[in-house]
Scaffold this motif. Sequence first.
Motif, short mmCIF file in Angstrom:
data_model
loop_
_atom_site.label_atom_id
_atom_site.label_comp_id
_atom_site.label_asym_id
_atom_site.label_seq_id
_atom_site.Cartn_x
_atom_site.Cartn_y
_atom_site.Cartn_z
N ASP A 216 -4.55 2.38 -10.27
CA ASP A 216 -3.63 1.25 -10.40
C ASP A 216 -3.89 0.18 -9.34
N THR A 217 -4.77 0.48 -8.41
CA THR A 217 -5.10 -0.48 -7.37
C THR A 217 -5.71 -1.73 -7.98
N ALA A 218 -5.09 -2.88 -7.69
CA ALA A 218 -5.54 -4.14 -8.27
C ALA A 218 -4.70 -5.27 -7.71
N MET A 219 -5.13 -6.49 -8.00
CA MET A 219 -4.29 -7.65 -7.79
C MET A 219 -3.46 -7.83 -9.06
N TYR A 220 -2.16 -7.93 -8.89
CA TYR A 220 -1.26 -8.05 -10.03
C TYR A 220 -0.77 -9.49 -10.14
N TYR A 221 -0.84 -10.02 -11.34
CA TYR A 221 -0.44 -11.39 -11.62
C TYR A 221 0.63 -11.41 -12.69
N GLY B 65 1.34 8.77 -6.35
CA GLY B 65 2.62 9.38 -6.66
C GLY B 65 3.81 8.55 -6.24
N GLY B 66 3.57 7.53 -5.45
CA GLY B 66 4.64 6.68 -4.96
C GLY B 66 5.06 5.62 -5.97
N SER B 67 5.96 4.75 -5.52
CA SER B 67 6.53 3.72 -6.39
C SER B 67 6.53 2.37 -5.70
N SER C 90 0.84 -1.19 0.00
CA SER C 90 0.00 0.00 0.00
C SER C 90 0.87 1.24 0.00
N VAL C 91 0.66 2.11 -0.95
CA VAL C 91 1.41 3.37 -1.01
C VAL C 91 0.46 4.49 -1.39
N THR D 126 -2.25 -1.51 -3.58
CA THR D 126 -3.29 -0.58 -3.18
C THR D 126 -2.71 0.83 -3.14
N ILE D 127 -3.33 1.73 -3.89
CA ILE D 127 -2.86 3.11 -3.97
C ILE D 127 -3.93 4.03 -3.38
#
Length: 127
Positions: free
Chosen positions: A90-95, A15-17, A11-12, A124-125
């Motif tokens: 961009d919040t999502a589950m990344y596969y 604007g974060g990375s 979680s960021v 999570t953004i």
Amino acid sequence: LLQLVESGGGSVQAGGSLTLSCAASEYRDNINCMAWFRQAPGKEREGVAAISDGDRGTYYADAVKGRFTISRDSRILTVYLQMSDLKPEDTAMYYCAASQYYCGGGYWLRQGDFQPWGQGTQVTISS
């Protein structure tokens, strides 16, 4: 049996990375394309980025171009997704997933050609 394990989610603030990693359990010479996909709640899974095995050509969804970078380290069988200027969308589950087919010509978006898939890592953004 080839297995893929993602890590690096978290979680960021906007604007974060973050940098995601996808580690393969073994080398397979028939894997020609590695890709990252994501699925947000209530939405369909979508392609994010892909990288070819041979020429290391890279492919990106329009939504992440200029912000995300996909790379691979063949020595340690790992694919990375560097994400910067992150946005709440961009919040999502990344596969991550692997395919025997080449990435080019839009083929990296054919999710049905990818096997195996990792278990996913949550990003999570917050705004």
